[in-house]
Enzyme design. Structure first.
Site, PDB file in Angstrom:
ATOM      1  N   ASP A  22       0.860  -1.179   0.000  1.00 17.62           N
ATOM      2  CA  ASP A  22       0.000   0.000   0.000  1.00 17.62           C
ATOM      3  C   ASP A  22       0.901   1.236   0.000  1.00 17.62           C
ATOM      4  O   ASP A  22       1.489   1.594   1.017  1.00 17.62           O
ATOM      5  CB  ASP A  22      -0.893  -0.010   1.252  1.00 17.62           C
ATOM      6  N   HIS A 137      -4.422  12.123  14.092  1.00 19.77           N
ATOM      7  CA  HIS A 137      -5.503  12.103  13.086  1.00 19.77           C
ATOM      8  C   HIS A 137      -6.711  11.305  13.558  1.00 19.77           C
ATOM      9  O   HIS A 137      -7.780  11.349  12.936  1.00 19.77           O
ATOM     10  CB  HIS A 137      -5.002  11.508  11.766  1.00 19.77           C
ATOM     11  N   ASP A 174       3.775  18.448  14.070  1.00 19.34           N
ATOM     12  CA  ASP A 174       3.732  17.519  12.935  1.00 19.34           C
ATOM     13  C   ASP A 174       3.341  18.326  11.685  1.00 19.34           C
ATOM     14  O   ASP A 174       2.639  19.324  11.784  1.00 19.34           O
ATOM     15  CB  ASP A 174       2.683  16.441  13.235  1.00 19.34           C
ATOM     16  N   HIS A 176       1.368  17.502   9.361  1.00 16.41           N
ATOM     17  CA  HIS A 176      -0.042  17.331   8.991  1.00 16.41           C
ATOM     18  C   HIS A 176      -0.935  17.993  10.031  1.00 16.41           C
ATOM     19  O   HIS A 176      -0.564  18.097  11.205  1.00 16.41           O
ATOM     20  CB  HIS A 176      -0.398  15.836   8.919  1.00 16.41           C
ATOM     21  N   ASP A 267       7.850  14.968  10.613  1.00 17.97           N
ATOM     22  CA  ASP A 267       7.682  15.071   9.167  1.00 17.97           C
ATOM     23  C   ASP A 267       7.698  16.531   8.723  1.00 17.97           C
ATOM     24  O   ASP A 267       7.682  16.832   7.532  1.00 17.97           O
ATOM     25  CB  ASP A 267       6.403  14.352   8.687  1.00 17.97           C
ATOM     26  N   TYR A 307       9.105  10.546   8.673  1.00 19.68           N
ATOM     27  CA  TYR A 307       9.279   9.396   7.780  1.00 19.68           C
ATOM     28  C   TYR A 307      10.625   9.332   7.083  1.00 19.68           C
ATOM     29  O   TYR A 307      10.884   8.407   6.316  1.00 19.68           O
ATOM     30  CB  TYR A 307       8.112   9.367   6.770  1.00 19.68           C
TER      31      TYR A 307
HETATM   32  N1  Q9C Z   1      -3.858  10.248  -0.574  1.00 18.08           N
HETATM   33  C1  Q9C Z   1       1.060  11.149  10.432  1.00 18.08           C
HETATM   34  O1  Q9C Z   1       2.014  11.799  10.092  1.00 18.08           O
HETATM   35  N2  Q9C Z   1      -1.437  10.427   3.628  1.00 18.08           N
HETATM   36  N3  Q9C Z   1       0.152  10.744   9.548  1.00 18.08           N
HETATM   37  C2  Q9C Z   1      -2.611  10.082   2.915  1.00 18.08           C
HETATM   38  C3  Q9C Z   1      -3.864   9.989   0.826  1.00 18.08           C
HETATM   39  C4  Q9C Z   1      -1.526  10.068   5.002  1.00 18.08           C
HETATM   40  C5  Q9C Z   1       0.279  11.070   8.160  1.00 18.08           C
HETATM   41  C6  Q9C Z   1      -2.562  10.429   1.471  1.00 18.08           C
HETATM   42  C7  Q9C Z   1      -0.520  10.746   5.882  1.00 18.08           C
HETATM   43  C8  Q9C Z   1      -0.745  10.431   7.332  1.00 18.08           C
HETATM   44  C9  Q9C Z   1       0.879  10.779  11.845  1.00 18.08           C
HETATM   45 ZN    ZN Z   2       2.366  13.836  10.063  1.00 15.93          ZN
END
Ligand code: Q9C
Ligand code: ZN
Length: 620
Positions: A22, A137, A174, A176, A267, A307
């Site tokens: 994935d 999240h 973070d 995000h 990140d 990451y």
């Molecule tokens: N097209 C944390 O850094 N990306 N979560 C999804 C979908 C998910 C990041 C992209 C990134 C999650 C904790």
């Molecule tokens: Zn993140």
């Protein structure tokens, strides 16, 4: 007074892993945890921390935030086969289940609560929990973005319940948006939530309208949700620092939290494939250092994203080093925020003006994002290259940053001096006369000093030559100095501390720190003379916050008989405790105007002062 830093880590949390292919989820790997821990060992940081064991969070604790339906679904995955796991995972946006995920997620919750207990009970002063899966999240009824249970949100509810806390600050650095945390607390005035995040005008995941600066909270919680969207990639150290000076820190000082929780995703650091930002590991030392000044130092840092394994682990080490009280490395990079960052900062200030006293008299206004959009430099469209090619570029980009960091960290890290603080005493006097500190410098080192920041408080006979670019003087006094006009290297700051409480934080965060960070001194001298216009709280704050500069080389000269002042300064230099800076009082209109004039006067020279785009010149 508590001392010590807790580290919570349990290898068991590396068993949660992706069992199928994935491309969305494959960056959330167990090595994120193990490589961070290995790097902590290599820097001998693990042995300096107090090991606090993880435990499983109880169902009751998880239900503080989540629905029983959500808990039951998570629980049911323990006995599923791969096909079933894949099916359940598919019900969520970017999440994967492994048979041990539920167990790990309960450990992640429990590890976070163990950290809160260690800090709140006074066993330690602060600490970090290295956990997987991450949490911010995750929502009441849903897993999302690699997160199953919202570790930090549960910790906040737990701290309110168990310790009766009324004000908790959650800082989410973070890259995000922790939309899960926002949803959980948006109506709650007891939890102030701050998040900056890659946004790109809603193009970046999770692409929500409510991640923008307009979302300030709801009902009783209005004003207690702070979103700072980044509309460009490539944000640097200076952009993050500007966000702290001009948005987060003044809010945090006014809020006066009893506990600070960090949703600590790395990140937002350089090399991260998700964030695409350019902040280097040492910035996290500075961010951590600032947050240590709040809540009497009660600071819990909980891992979220991150990451790029090298960037992540170096940044984790920077954070833990700072929690332990090591001197802060000098920050690198050009000290000027970029235009897009200043636009975002201006907008979030405008959005929060009705809710925060320190913003009341600031002439913040919304900015149409026109300049940002025209200025938004999109990267070459990756769809033009094949997937294979782009994968190759990603790999080499990862390796490039790895090599960069290998070199960079040897430049950034410096030996920690064996003696942190030295004092001298004028002969025959019964009180401490002056306090100096930190790093022993031999003659060659002294010669190499190119920039000295002098902060003078009160009457001062000898003012250094203003033409000398090696010295920048900020003179804090009650009255305008006659015959001495401000110039780039001599700034007169007329400030009389409020008798009722501490309003000086406004000047320190909004003016002194931005100037100091723009200047990047190699040594800081703070001299306190007679007729000082600042009280002990104000002077303490100055010492506390300026210690983050010049690799913590700070020299104090105190001509004052007040033993309380001596003690307070000495304590701060030792880093033993962070005092409460006194009752917060908002600055008067007159003082805000004074700052505005100074900011306008100096922001072309000292660019970290910029918090609106009107006439500043920023980095592009
Ligand atoms: N097209 C944390 O850094 N990306 N979560 C999804 C979908 C998910 C990041 C992209 C990134 C999650 C904790
Ligand atoms: Zn993140």
């Amino acid at each position: 007074m508590a001392s010590g830093t807790a580290l919570v880590y349990d290898e068991e949390m590396t068993t949660h892993k992706l069992l199928w292919s994935d491309p969305v989820c494959d960056i959330e790997v167990p090595e994120r945890l193990s490589s961070s821990y290995e790097q902590l060992k290599r820097y001998h940081l693990v042995e300096r921390c107090v090991h606090v064991p993880a435990r499983e969070g109880s169902e009751e604790e998880i239900l503080l935030v989540h629905s029983s339906e959500h808990l039951e679904v998570a629980k049911s995955t323990q006995t599923m086969n791969e096909e079933e796991l894949k099916r359940v995972s598919g019900n969520y946006d970017a999440f994967f289940f492994h048979p041990n995920t539920y167990h790990c997620a309960r450990l992640a919750v429990g590890a976070t609560l163990q950290l809160v207990d260690a800090v709140m009970s006074g066993k330690v002063c602060n600490g970090m929990a290295l956990v997987r899966p991450p949490g911010h999240h995750s929502q009441r009824n849903a897993a999302n973005g690699f997160c199953l249970f919202n570790n930090v949100a549960i910790a906040a509810e737990y701290a309110k319940l168990k310790y009766g806390l009324q004000r908790i600050l959650v800082v989410d650095w973070d890259v995000h948006h922790g939309q899960g945390t926002q949803y959980i607390f948006e109506e709650d005035p007891s939890v102030l939530y701050f998040s900056w995040h890659r946004y790109e005008h809603q193009e970046f995941w999770p692409s929500l309208k409510e991640s923008d600066y307009h979302a300030v909270g709801l009902g009783k919680g209005t004003g207690f949700n702070i979103n700072l969207p980044w509309n460009k990639i490539g944000m640097e150290n200076s952009d993050y620092l500007a966000a702290f000076f001009h948005v987060l820190l003044p809010m945090a000082f006014e809020f006066d939290p009893q506990l600070v929780l960090v949703s600590s995703g790395y990140d937002s650091g350089i090399g991260d494939p998700e964030g695409q930002m350019n902040a280097t590991p040492e910035v996290f030392a500075h961010l951590t250092y600032f947050l240590k000044q709040l809540a009497n130092g009660k600071l819990c840092v909980i891992l979220e994203g991150g990451y790029h394994l090298k960037s992540l682990s170096e940044s984790v080490c920077m954070t833990v080093k700072t929690l332990l009280g090591d001197p802060i490395p000098q920050i690198t990079g050009e000290m000027a925020p970029c235009l897009s960052a200043v636009e975002s900062i201006q907008n979030v200030r405008a959005a929060h003006k009705p809710y925060w006293k320190w913003l009341m008299y600031e002439d913040t206004s919304f900015l149409q994002n026109l300049s940002t959009k025209s200025h938004l430099l999109k990267k070459a469209n990756p769809s033009s290259s094949t997937e294979h090619e782009s994968q190759i570029t990603n790999i080499s980009e990862t390796a490039r940053v790895e090599r960069f960091l290998e070199r960079h960290m040897t430049n950034v890290l410096f030996p920690v001096p064996p003696i942190k603080t030295a004092t001298t005493d004028s002969k025959g006097s019964t009180y401490l006369h002056s306090v100096h500190l930190v790093k022993e410098m031999d003659k060659t080192e002294l010669k190499a000093l190119v920039r000295v920041l002098c902060i003078f408080v009160g009457d001062m006979q000898i003012i250094p030559n203003t033409e000398d670019r090696k010295i920048l003087t900020i003179h804090i006094c009650e009255k305008e100095q006659t015959g001495k006009s401000s110039s780039k290297h001599y700034i007169s700051l007329n400030w009389k501390e409020d008798a009722e409480g501490n309003d000086f934080f406004f000047a320190v965060l909004g003016f002194i720190l931005p100037v100091a960070y723009s200047y990047q001194p190699n040594l800081t001298v703070i001299a306190v003379g007679p007729n000082r216009s600042l009280g002990i709280n104000g002077i303490s704050l100055l010492f506390a916050l300026l210690q983050g500069l010049a690799e913590s080389r700070i020299f104090a000269v105190i001509e004052d008989k007040d033993i309380n002042l001596m003690q307070s300064v000495a304590k701060i230099l030792l880093g033993a405790s962070t005092p409460h800076f006194g009752v917060y009082v908002p600055p008067t209109q007159e003082k805000v105007n004074k700052m505005k004039i100074l900011r306008d006067q100096f922001q072309k020279e000292w660019k970290m002062l910029q918090c609106s785009v009107k006439d500043g010149i920023s980095r592009h």
